[in-house]
Scaffold this motif. Structure first.
Motif, PDB file in Angstrom:
ATOM      1  N   TYR A  57     -28.762  -5.039 -24.194  1.00  0.00           N
ATOM      2  CA  TYR A  57     -28.640  -4.557 -22.821  1.00  0.00           C
ATOM      3  C   TYR A  57     -27.896  -5.925 -21.981  1.00  0.00           C
ATOM      4  O   TYR A  57     -27.095  -5.676 -21.278  1.00  0.00           O
ATOM      5  CB  TYR A  57     -30.063  -4.225 -21.989  1.00  0.00           C
ATOM      6  CG  TYR A  57     -30.809  -3.454 -22.750  1.00  0.00           C
ATOM      7  CD1 TYR A  57     -30.454  -2.486 -23.719  1.00  0.00           C
ATOM      8  CD2 TYR A  57     -32.195  -3.502 -22.273  1.00  0.00           C
ATOM      9  CE1 TYR A  57     -31.232  -1.761 -24.203  1.00  0.00           C
ATOM     10  CE2 TYR A  57     -33.224  -2.607 -22.785  1.00  0.00           C
ATOM     11  CZ  TYR A  57     -33.125  -1.901 -23.957  1.00  0.00           C
ATOM     12  OH  TYR A  57     -33.578  -0.978 -24.463  1.00  0.00           O
ATOM     13  N   SER A  65     -40.096   3.973 -20.744  1.00  0.00           N
ATOM     14  CA  SER A  65     -40.940   3.395 -19.898  1.00  0.00           C
ATOM     15  C   SER A  65     -40.017   2.274 -19.098  1.00  0.00           C
ATOM     16  O   SER A  65     -40.464   2.042 -18.108  1.00  0.00           O
ATOM     17  CB  SER A  65     -41.914   2.529 -20.509  1.00  0.00           C
ATOM     18  OG  SER A  65     -41.240   1.692 -21.389  1.00  0.00           O
ATOM     19  N   GLU A  66     -39.121   2.005 -19.669  1.00  0.00           N
ATOM     20  CA  GLU A  66     -38.121   0.882 -18.768  1.00  0.00           C
ATOM     21  C   GLU A  66     -37.394   1.587 -17.442  1.00  0.00           C
ATOM     22  O   GLU A  66     -37.227   0.881 -16.552  1.00  0.00           O
ATOM     23  CB  GLU A  66     -36.876   0.535 -19.524  1.00  0.00           C
ATOM     24  CG  GLU A  66     -37.274  -0.197 -20.795  1.00  0.00           C
ATOM     25  CD  GLU A  66     -36.596  -1.863 -20.921  1.00  0.00           C
ATOM     26  OE1 GLU A  66     -35.743  -1.944 -19.807  1.00  0.00           O
ATOM     27  OE2 GLU A  66     -36.992  -2.379 -21.528  1.00  0.00           O
ATOM     28  N   ASN A  82     -43.288   1.703 -25.447  1.00  0.00           N
ATOM     29  CA  ASN A  82     -43.682   0.864 -26.677  1.00  0.00           C
ATOM     30  C   ASN A  82     -44.067   1.368 -27.903  1.00  0.00           C
ATOM     31  O   ASN A  82     -45.120   0.926 -28.413  1.00  0.00           O
ATOM     32  CB  ASN A  82     -44.256  -0.606 -26.343  1.00  0.00           C
ATOM     33  CG  ASN A  82     -43.369  -1.428 -25.488  1.00  0.00           C
ATOM     34  OD1 ASN A  82     -43.440  -1.142 -24.397  1.00  0.00           O
ATOM     35  ND2 ASN A  82     -42.743  -2.254 -26.133  1.00  0.00           N
ATOM     36  N   ASN A 109     -41.183 -16.975 -31.270  1.00  0.00           N
ATOM     37  CA  ASN A 109     -40.816 -17.390 -29.976  1.00  0.00           C
ATOM     38  C   ASN A 109     -41.461 -16.470 -28.854  1.00  0.00           C
ATOM     39  O   ASN A 109     -41.348 -15.453 -28.897  1.00  0.00           O
ATOM     40  CB  ASN A 109     -39.351 -17.217 -29.865  1.00  0.00           C
ATOM     41  CG  ASN A 109     -38.669 -18.465 -30.333  1.00  0.00           C
ATOM     42  OD1 ASN A 109     -38.621 -19.490 -29.950  1.00  0.00           O
ATOM     43  ND2 ASN A 109     -37.405 -17.599 -31.109  1.00  0.00           N
ATOM     44  N   TYR A 143     -33.640 -17.707 -24.350  1.00  0.00           N
ATOM     45  CA  TYR A 143     -33.688 -16.921 -25.477  1.00  0.00           C
ATOM     46  C   TYR A 143     -32.768 -15.583 -25.542  1.00  0.00           C
ATOM     47  O   TYR A 143     -31.964 -15.196 -26.389  1.00  0.00           O
ATOM     48  CB  TYR A 143     -35.175 -16.178 -25.626  1.00  0.00           C
ATOM     49  CG  TYR A 143     -35.364 -15.533 -26.999  1.00  0.00           C
ATOM     50  CD1 TYR A 143     -36.016 -16.139 -27.948  1.00  0.00           C
ATOM     51  CD2 TYR A 143     -35.526 -13.950 -26.840  1.00  0.00           C
ATOM     52  CE1 TYR A 143     -36.091 -15.274 -29.101  1.00  0.00           C
ATOM     53  CE2 TYR A 143     -35.763 -13.063 -28.017  1.00  0.00           C
ATOM     54  CZ  TYR A 143     -36.178 -14.025 -28.984  1.00  0.00           C
ATOM     55  OH  TYR A 143     -36.423 -13.045 -30.344  1.00  0.00           O
ATOM     56  N   ASP A 177     -37.814  -9.595 -16.932  1.00  0.00           N
ATOM     57  CA  ASP A 177     -38.759  -8.956 -17.740  1.00  0.00           C
ATOM     58  C   ASP A 177     -39.695  -8.160 -16.954  1.00  0.00           C
ATOM     59  O   ASP A 177     -40.076  -8.302 -15.746  1.00  0.00           O
ATOM     60  CB  ASP A 177     -39.622 -10.059 -18.556  1.00  0.00           C
ATOM     61  CG  ASP A 177     -40.141  -9.367 -19.673  1.00  0.00           C
ATOM     62  OD1 ASP A 177     -40.174  -8.113 -20.044  1.00  0.00           O
ATOM     63  OD2 ASP A 177     -40.386 -10.299 -20.706  1.00  0.00           O
TER      64      ASP A 177
HETATM   65  C1  UGA Z   1     -38.383  -1.927 -24.869  1.00  0.00           C
HETATM   66  C2  UGA Z   1     -37.146  -1.559 -25.105  1.00  0.00           C
HETATM   67  O1  UGA Z   1     -36.210  -1.495 -24.047  1.00  0.00           O
HETATM   68  C3  UGA Z   1     -36.944  -0.174 -25.722  1.00  0.00           C
HETATM   69  O2  UGA Z   1     -37.304  -0.250 -26.976  1.00  0.00           O
HETATM   70  C4  UGA Z   1     -37.870   0.776 -25.072  1.00  0.00           C
HETATM   71  O3  UGA Z   1     -37.104   1.736 -24.175  1.00  0.00           O
HETATM   72  C5  UGA Z   1     -39.047   0.593 -24.064  1.00  0.00           C
HETATM   73  O4  UGA Z   1     -39.220  -0.904 -23.995  1.00  0.00           O
HETATM   74  C6  UGA Z   1     -40.137   0.909 -24.773  1.00  0.00           C
HETATM   75  O5  UGA Z   1     -40.297   0.748 -25.897  1.00  0.00           O
HETATM   76  O6  UGA Z   1     -41.092   1.223 -24.141  1.00  0.00           O
HETATM   77  P1  UGA Z   1     -39.521  -4.213 -24.260  1.00  0.00           P
HETATM   78  O7  UGA Z   1     -40.914  -3.748 -24.407  1.00  0.00           O
HETATM   79  O8  UGA Z   1     -39.159  -5.277 -23.221  1.00  0.00           O
HETATM   80  O9  UGA Z   1     -38.586  -3.039 -23.909  1.00  0.00           O
HETATM   81  O10 UGA Z   1     -38.809  -4.804 -25.632  1.00  0.00           O
HETATM   82  P2  UGA Z   1     -39.286  -5.753 -26.786  1.00  0.00           P
HETATM   83  O11 UGA Z   1     -37.951  -6.129 -27.464  1.00  0.00           O
HETATM   84  O12 UGA Z   1     -40.165  -5.254 -27.684  1.00  0.00           O
HETATM   85  O13 UGA Z   1     -40.094  -7.080 -26.106  1.00  0.00           O
HETATM   86  C7  UGA Z   1     -41.360  -6.941 -25.802  1.00  0.00           C
HETATM   87  C8  UGA Z   1     -41.729  -8.250 -24.930  1.00  0.00           C
HETATM   88  O14 UGA Z   1     -41.701  -9.067 -26.052  1.00  0.00           O
HETATM   89  C9  UGA Z   1     -40.702  -8.828 -23.900  1.00  0.00           C
HETATM   90  O15 UGA Z   1     -41.395  -9.296 -22.933  1.00  0.00           O
HETATM   91  C10 UGA Z   1     -39.908  -9.698 -24.824  1.00  0.00           C
HETATM   92  O16 UGA Z   1     -39.543 -10.908 -23.789  1.00  0.00           O
HETATM   93  C11 UGA Z   1     -40.905 -10.376 -25.712  1.00  0.00           C
HETATM   94  N1  UGA Z   1     -40.399 -10.975 -26.881  1.00  0.00           N
HETATM   95  C12 UGA Z   1     -39.553 -10.484 -27.614  1.00  0.00           C
HETATM   96  C13 UGA Z   1     -40.599 -12.335 -27.119  1.00  0.00           C
HETATM   97  O17 UGA Z   1     -41.724 -13.009 -26.657  1.00  0.00           O
HETATM   98  N2  UGA Z   1     -40.084 -12.980 -28.298  1.00  0.00           N
HETATM   99  C14 UGA Z   1     -39.465 -12.336 -28.816  1.00  0.00           C
HETATM  100  O18 UGA Z   1     -39.048 -13.033 -30.083  1.00  0.00           O
HETATM  101  C15 UGA Z   1     -38.866 -10.980 -28.724  1.00  0.00           C
END
Ligand code: UGA
Length: 337
Positions: free
Chosen positions: A83, A118-119, A177, A211, A294, A301
């Motif tokens: 994104y 959910s986003e 998620n 991370n 990152y 977030d």
């Molecule tokens: C996800 C994605 O946007 C989509 O897959 C989907 O539409 C939606 O949310 C969902 O599945 O409900 P998000 O939960 O933020 O968004 O995506 P992730 O990449 O799974 O990250 C989750 C959290 O982990 C975030 O706060 C991110 O900053 C954190 N994170 C991610 C870390 O702390 N370390 C990492 O290495 C990667």
């Protein structure tokens, strides 16, 4: 019933295809660029697969829509790093390409089941996100992360308007998620190259640090894929029109954990249950990292994201059953065994 799944080789599409073939007598027309997650489905005579690109084969896609009862357009970019890094691709695929499908469904009077997300609730301050009442809250334009949320939100509004003013039959579902086997490729070493769970499993296997973005205090309600698919099946079945022109949060409000906790559980589960990777898991360091380092400046977030699931409970008689430990064990068995 004839179902048309566009993007059948994705995480949701492949699980949905397998479940439909195993539990119904429906015919599945399916399209995707790849077929690696469809090895079981491909053996079934009710699964009609076409390898191709929905962007290039528009006539073929239109023909399938004409001949189907229910259409599930599941092609989308769904990784937050994209994104921020390639927002136009997100808009072009998630919104523009799918708009064409929505319009064809309206034109041919076909039922569409569309993945919202959910986003769309963004940084909504509610303790539980409600489909009818919660405000959809995004950040300033320079925070490019919200292009996904905004694209999906606009599509929800377009679909709703087609439903209300042009008779489109639709259901919108919002995964919270979802995770499980076949989520993302754990061999992708790029930071942010996959969603958090597969990212962390890959980190542990490669002996890298994990991370924790902004310290990992942000929370997510992780929802096991089988629970998600069982809700989706009820939406497709649409008994007594239970899902007609409705929006459903599909998530597990009780499995709400911080990202730091997710990392700790993974390290502990792998240390105790997967001897081949135990040493790596025990040596894994959890390090805090600033979100801008990152993901880049365009990231912002969501700190708390809990679904209200009253709609799904009442209309679909559905509720999630799989807790996080069980779901993670099944996921790890898939990736590690
Ligand atoms: C996800 C994605 O946007 C989509 O897959 C989907 O539409 C939606 O949310 C969902 O599945 O409900 P998000 O939960 O933020 O968004 O995506 P992730 O990449 O799974 O990250 C989750 C959290 O982990 C975030 O706060 C991110 O900053 C954190 N994170 C991610 C870390 O702390 N370390 C990492 O290495 C990667």
């Amino acid at each position: 019933m004839n179902i048309f799944i566009i993007g059948a080789n994705g995480f949701i599409g492949s699980h949905l295809s397998d479940t439909i073939l195993a539990t119904t007598d429906w015919q599945v027309n399916a399209m995707d660029l790849y077929d690696d997650k469809l090895q079981d489905a491909l053996k079934n005579s009710r699964f009609h697969f076409h390898k191709g690109d929905m962007l290039l084969e528009k006539d073929w896609v239109a023909e399938q829509i004409k001949n189907s009862d229910v259409i599930l357009p599941l092609v989308a970019v769904a990784t937050p790093a994209t994104y921020v890094q390639d927002p136009l691709r997100v808009f072009e695929l998630d919104f523009e390409a799918n708009l064409n499908i929505v319009r064809l469904c309206a034109e041919y009077n076909k039922r569409i089941i569309f993945p919202s997300t959910s986003e769309v609730y963004g940084m909504c301050p509610d303790s539980e996100f409600d489909e009818d009442k919660s405000h959809l809250v995004t950040g300033p334009i320079s925070k490019e992360r919200w292009i996904y949320s905004s694209s999906k939100q606009l599509m929800d509004r377009v679909i709703y308007a087609y439903g209300k003013h042009r008779g489109l039959k639709y259901s919108l579902f919002r995964p919270f998620n979802w995770y499980g086997p076949r989520l993302d490729n754990i061999l992708n070493p790029k930071p942010g190259g996959s969603r958090v769970l597969t990212q962390f499993i890959g980190n542990i296997l490669r002996g890298e640090e994990i991370n924790l973005v902004n310290g990992g205090e942000q929370q997510r309600c992780f929802t096991y894929i089988d629970d998600g698919i069982s809700a989706l099946m009820r939406i497709i079945e649409n008994k007594n029109n239970a899902a007609h022109n409705k929006i459903f949060n599909i998530g597990n409000p009780t499995e709400n954990i911080s990202i730091r906790r997710l990392a700790e559980i993974l390290v502990s589960l792998i240390s105790t249950n997967y001897p081949k990777h135990a040493a790596n898991a025990q040596a894994t360091k959890l390090v805090n990292i600033d979100a801008h380092m990152y993901y880049g400046e365009g990231y912002q977030d969501v700190s708390l994201r809990v679904p209200a699931i009253k709609h799904a409970k009442e209309s679909l008689h559905w509720e999630p059953k799989v807790n996080i430990e069980t779901g993670l064990r099944k996921t790890l068995d898939f990736y590690l065994q």
